[in-house]
Design a protein around this motif. Structure first.
Motif, PDB file in Angstrom:
ATOM      1  N   ASP A 126       0.832  -1.215   0.000  1.00  0.00           N
ATOM      2  CA  ASP A 126       0.000   0.000   0.000  1.00  0.00           C
ATOM      3  C   ASP A 126       0.872   1.272   0.000  1.00  0.00           C
ATOM      4  O   ASP A 126       0.636   2.212   0.770  1.00  0.00           O
ATOM      5  N   ILE A 127       1.875   1.248  -0.875  1.00  0.00           N
ATOM      6  CA  ILE A 127       2.821   2.362  -0.910  1.00  0.00           C
ATOM      7  C   ILE A 127       2.143   3.666  -1.295  1.00  0.00           C
ATOM      8  O   ILE A 127       2.442   4.735  -0.733  1.00  0.00           O
ATOM      9  N   ARG A 128       1.204   3.612  -2.228  1.00  0.00           N
ATOM     10  CA  ARG A 128       0.535   4.815  -2.697  1.00  0.00           C
ATOM     11  C   ARG A 128      -0.201   5.529  -1.560  1.00  0.00           C
ATOM     12  O   ARG A 128      -0.066   6.749  -1.387  1.00  0.00           O
ATOM     13  N   SER A 129      -0.968   4.776  -0.772  1.00  0.00           N
ATOM     14  CA  SER A 129      -1.759   5.401   0.304  1.00  0.00           C
ATOM     15  C   SER A 129      -0.873   5.848   1.459  1.00  0.00           C
ATOM     16  O   SER A 129      -1.144   6.875   2.099  1.00  0.00           O
ATOM     17  N   ARG A 130       0.176   5.099   1.725  1.00  0.00           N
ATOM     18  CA  ARG A 130       1.007   5.382   2.895  1.00  0.00           C
ATOM     19  C   ARG A 130       2.031   6.482   2.657  1.00  0.00           C
ATOM     20  O   ARG A 130       2.422   7.190   3.591  1.00  0.00           O
ATOM     21  N   THR A 131       2.453   6.640   1.402  1.00  0.00           N
ATOM     22  CA  THR A 131       3.524   7.610   1.134  1.00  0.00           C
ATOM     23  C   THR A 131       3.188   8.628   0.046  1.00  0.00           C
ATOM     24  O   THR A 131       3.811   9.688  -0.007  1.00  0.00           O
ATOM     25  N   GLY A 132       2.250   8.294  -0.845  1.00  0.00           N
ATOM     26  CA  GLY A 132       1.948   9.169  -1.970  1.00  0.00           C
ATOM     27  C   GLY A 132       2.758   8.817  -3.206  1.00  0.00           C
ATOM     28  O   GLY A 132       2.442   9.253  -4.312  1.00  0.00           O
ATOM     29  N   ALA A 136      -1.143  -5.537  -8.816  1.00  0.00           N
ATOM     30  CA  ALA A 136      -1.152  -5.272  -7.380  1.00  0.00           C
ATOM     31  C   ALA A 136      -0.947  -6.531  -6.567  1.00  0.00           C
ATOM     32  O   ALA A 136      -0.547  -6.469  -5.396  1.00  0.00           O
ATOM     33  N   ASP A 137      -1.193  -7.690  -7.157  1.00  0.00           N
ATOM     34  CA  ASP A 137      -1.023  -8.960  -6.439  1.00  0.00           C
ATOM     35  C   ASP A 137       0.403  -9.504  -6.541  1.00  0.00           C
ATOM     36  O   ASP A 137       0.703 -10.560  -5.980  1.00  0.00           O
ATOM     37  N   THR A 138       1.279  -8.795  -7.246  1.00  0.00           N
ATOM     38  CA  THR A 138       2.663  -9.243  -7.407  1.00  0.00           C
ATOM     39  C   THR A 138       3.407  -9.145  -6.073  1.00  0.00           C
ATOM     40  O   THR A 138       3.317  -8.133  -5.382  1.00  0.00           O
ATOM     41  N   ARG A 139       4.122 -10.216  -5.744  1.00  0.00           N
ATOM     42  CA  ARG A 139       4.931 -10.226  -4.532  1.00  0.00           C
ATOM     43  C   ARG A 139       6.414 -10.173  -4.929  1.00  0.00           C
ATOM     44  O   ARG A 139       6.911 -11.104  -5.576  1.00  0.00           O
ATOM     45  N   PRO A 140       7.104  -9.105  -4.577  1.00  0.00           N
ATOM     46  CA  PRO A 140       8.533  -9.034  -4.904  1.00  0.00           C
ATOM     47  C   PRO A 140       9.292 -10.220  -4.316  1.00  0.00           C
ATOM     48  O   PRO A 140       9.037 -10.647  -3.182  1.00  0.00           O
ATOM     49  N   ALA A 141      10.210 -10.759  -5.100  1.00  0.00           N
ATOM     50  CA  ALA A 141      11.016 -11.900  -4.690  1.00  0.00           C
ATOM     51  C   ALA A 141      12.471 -11.463  -4.539  1.00  0.00           C
ATOM     52  O   ALA A 141      12.855 -10.369  -4.960  1.00  0.00           O
ATOM     53  N   PRO A 142      13.296 -12.309  -3.915  1.00  0.00           N
ATOM     54  CA  PRO A 142      14.721 -11.951  -3.786  1.00  0.00           C
ATOM     55  C   PRO A 142      15.340 -11.600  -5.131  1.00  0.00           C
ATOM     56  O   PRO A 142      15.178 -12.310  -6.115  1.00  0.00           O
ATOM     57  N   LEU A 168       9.945   3.299  -8.170  1.00  0.00           N
ATOM     58  CA  LEU A 168       8.958   4.198  -7.573  1.00  0.00           C
ATOM     59  C   LEU A 168       9.093   5.596  -8.150  1.00  0.00           C
ATOM     60  O   LEU A 168      10.187   6.042  -8.501  1.00  0.00           O
ATOM     61  N   LEU A 169       7.969   6.304  -8.225  1.00  0.00           N
ATOM     62  CA  LEU A 169       7.936   7.685  -8.710  1.00  0.00           C
ATOM     63  C   LEU A 169       7.213   8.546  -7.699  1.00  0.00           C
ATOM     64  O   LEU A 169       6.118   8.208  -7.245  1.00  0.00           O
ATOM     65  N   GLY A 170       7.819   9.686  -7.336  1.00  0.00           N
ATOM     66  CA  GLY A 170       7.184  10.594  -6.386  1.00  0.00           C
ATOM     67  C   GLY A 170       8.023  11.827  -6.184  1.00  0.00           C
ATOM     68  O   GLY A 170       9.105  11.974  -6.772  1.00  0.00           O
ATOM     69  N   THR A 171       7.541  12.727  -5.357  1.00  0.00           N
ATOM     70  CA  THR A 171       8.312  13.914  -5.008  1.00  0.00           C
ATOM     71  C   THR A 171       9.410  13.523  -4.034  1.00  0.00           C
ATOM     72  O   THR A 171       9.437  12.405  -3.505  1.00  0.00           O
ATOM     73  N   VAL A 193       8.950   6.880   1.775  1.00  0.00           N
ATOM     74  CA  VAL A 193       9.151   5.476   1.392  1.00  0.00           C
ATOM     75  C   VAL A 193      10.399   4.924   2.066  1.00  0.00           C
ATOM     76  O   VAL A 193      10.387   3.809   2.626  1.00  0.00           O
ATOM     77  N   VAL A 194      11.472   5.686   2.016  1.00  0.00           N
ATOM     78  CA  VAL A 194      12.742   5.248   2.626  1.00  0.00           C
ATOM     79  C   VAL A 194      12.567   5.030   4.126  1.00  0.00           C
ATOM     80  O   VAL A 194      13.030   4.030   4.678  1.00  0.00           O
ATOM     81  N   ASP A 195      11.872   5.958   4.797  1.00  0.00           N
ATOM     82  CA  ASP A 195      11.655   5.849   6.241  1.00  0.00           C
ATOM     83  C   ASP A 195      10.810   4.641   6.622  1.00  0.00           C
ATOM     84  O   ASP A 195      11.060   3.971   7.631  1.00  0.00           O
ATOM     85  N   GLU A 196       9.788   4.322   5.807  1.00  0.00           N
ATOM     86  CA  GLU A 196       8.842   3.291   6.195  1.00  0.00           C
ATOM     87  C   GLU A 196       9.199   1.893   5.699  1.00  0.00           C
ATOM     88  O   GLU A 196       8.822   0.901   6.337  1.00  0.00           O
TER      89      GLU A 196
END
Length: 341
Positions: free
Chosen positions: A287-293, A312-318, A324-327, A334-337
Motif C-alpha cells: 500500500d505504498i501509494r496510500s502510505r507515502t503518496g 497489485a497482487d505481485t509479490r517481490p522476490a529476492p 517508484l515515482l514521487g516527489t 518510502v525510505v523511512d517506512e
C-alpha cells in the motif's frame, strides 16, 4: 606529488641554492687553501652580504672569484625570492595543503563514484550524484577549470585528482580499486576508450558509464568494457524533436529529470533493502501509494525484463527491484517506512 603540485620551480630554486653553496666552498678551498670550516664561513657571509671580515686577505684570484660568485648569487637569490614569494602570496602553499588533505580524504573513502572530466557533462553528473548522496571523486587535468568551479560552489569542496584520467596513476590516486562506479566524460572518444580499458583492468567489478560523440565509438566503448554508453548529442536532438511531436511527454520527463518547476524523483527499492516484515507482502499489501503518496511504476525481476505497472497482487522476490515515482518528500517517506536503516 611534486609534479601534481607544480613544485618544479621550487625544486629548481633549491637545487641552485645548494649548488651555490657547493661552488663557494670548493672555490675558497681550492683558490685560497681554506679549511672546510673556513670555506663554509666565507661562503655564508658572501651569499648573505653581511659584511664581516675575511678569514684572511684574499689573493687577486680569490678577489676575482668572489666578484663572480657574488654576481652569480644575486641571480640565484633573486630567483629564490621570486619563487618563494609566488608560493607564499599567490596561494601555492595553500593549494599544496589542500591537495595533501584531498589525497588523505580520498584514501579514507570507498564505495564512491569517479567522474573523469569536469566539463558540461562531467559537472552535471557530479551535481546529480551529490544531490543523491553519493560520494564522488573528480579526475581533471585543468586546475584553472577547478578554480573557476570552486568560486561557484562556495564552501563545498570537490575532491579532485589533477592528472590524466587515461593513466593508471591518476585512477589509482582516485581510489579506483575501492570505487563502485566510474563515469568518463572526456571530450575525445578515444580518451574515453582508454579510460574504460584502464579502469576495467584495474577494477573488473567497476560499473563504467562512458560518453561518446560518434555512433561508431559506441561499439568500441562497449568492447573496451563500458556497461553503458551515453551520446549527449543524439539525446539532445531527439529531445528537441520530441518537444514538437510529444511536448507533454517531454515535460513529464523533465519533471522526472529535475529540470521542470515541479520536480519528481525516480527511486529504486530492492527486495534486499526492504525491512524483513514487509518483504513477503504483495504490492497491494504494501500500500505504498496510500502510505507515502509515491507510485510503483515498474518492477525489475531478478531475471527477465522490466514489468511496467505490475499487478497489485505481485509479490517481490529476492533479487527483484521496485521502481517508484514521487516527489522528494514522498520518496523520503518510502525510505523511512520500507527501507532498512
Amino acid at each position: 606529488m611534486w609534479k601534481r603540485a607544480n613544485l618544479s620551480r621550487l625544486l629548481v630554486a633549491i637545487v641552485l641554492s645548494v649548488l651555490s653553496m657547493g661552488i663557494g666552498m670548493v672555490g675558497f678551498m681550492l683558490i685560497e687553501g681554506y679549511t672546510a670550516m673556513e670555506a663554509f664561513y666565507m661562503t655564508i657571509i658572501t651569499i648573505s652580504t653581511t659584511g664581516f671580515g675575511e678569514v684572511r686577505k684574499l689573493s687577486s684570484n680569490g678577489q676575482l672569484f668572489v666578484a663572480l660568485y657574488i654576481i652569480y648569487n644575486l641571480v640565484v637569490v633573486a630567483y629564490l625570492v621570486s619563487v618563494l614569494t609566488t608560493y607564499i602570496f599567490d596561494g601555492e602553499l595553500r593549494n599544496l595543503f589542500k591537495m595533501f588533505m584531498t589525497d588523505q580524504e580520498i584514501r579514507s573513502i570507498s564505495g564512491h563514484v569517479i567522474v573523469c572530466g569536469f566539463g558540461r557533462n562531467g559537472s552535471k553528473a557530479y551535481h546529480e550524484l551529490r544531490a543523491n548522496g553519493a560520494r564522488v571523486v573528480v579526475v581533471e587535468q585543468s586546475q584553472e577549470l577547478m578554480r573557476a568551479v570552486a568560486d561557484t560552489l562556495g564552501h563545498e569542496q570537490v575532491p579532485v585528482v589533477f592528472g590524466d584520467a587515461t593513466t593508471d596513476e591518476a585512477l589509482r590516486q582516485a581510489g579506483i580499486e575501492r570505487a563502485t562506479a566510474l563515469i568518463t566524460a572526456l571530450p575525445k572518444d578515444s580518451d574515453n576508450v582508454f579510460v574504460t580499458l584502464t579502469a576495467r583492468e584495474l577494477n573488473p567489478r567497476l560499473k563504467i558509464i562512458a560518453r561518446a560523440s560518434l555512433k561508431t565509438s559506441e561499439s568500441k566503448l562497449l568492447r573496451a568494457g563500458a556497461d553503458s554508453v551515453v551520446m549527449p548529442d543524439e539525446i539532445g536532438g531527439s529531445h528537441m524533436a520530441n518537444l514538437i511531436t510529444r511536448p507533454e511527454v517531454i515535460r513529464f520527463l523533465e519533471m522526472i529529470s529535475g529540470l521542470g518547476p515541479n520536480k519528481l524523483r525516480l527511486e529504486e527499492l530492492g527486495y534486499q533493502d526492504m525491512r524483513p516484515e514487509v518483504r513477503n507482502l504483495s504490492i497491494r499489501e504494501l500500500d505504498i501509494r496510500s502510505r507515502t503518496g509515491a507510485t510503483v511504476i515498474g518492477l525489475k525481476p531478478a531475471e527477465g525484463q522490466f514489468v511496467v505497472s505490475p499487478s497489485a497482487d505481485t509479490r517481490p522476490a529476492p533479487g527483484d527491484v521496485l521502481l517508484l515515482l514521487g516527489t522528494d518528500a514522498q520518496i523520503a517517506t518510502v525510505v523511512d517506512e520500507f527501507r532498512l536503516r
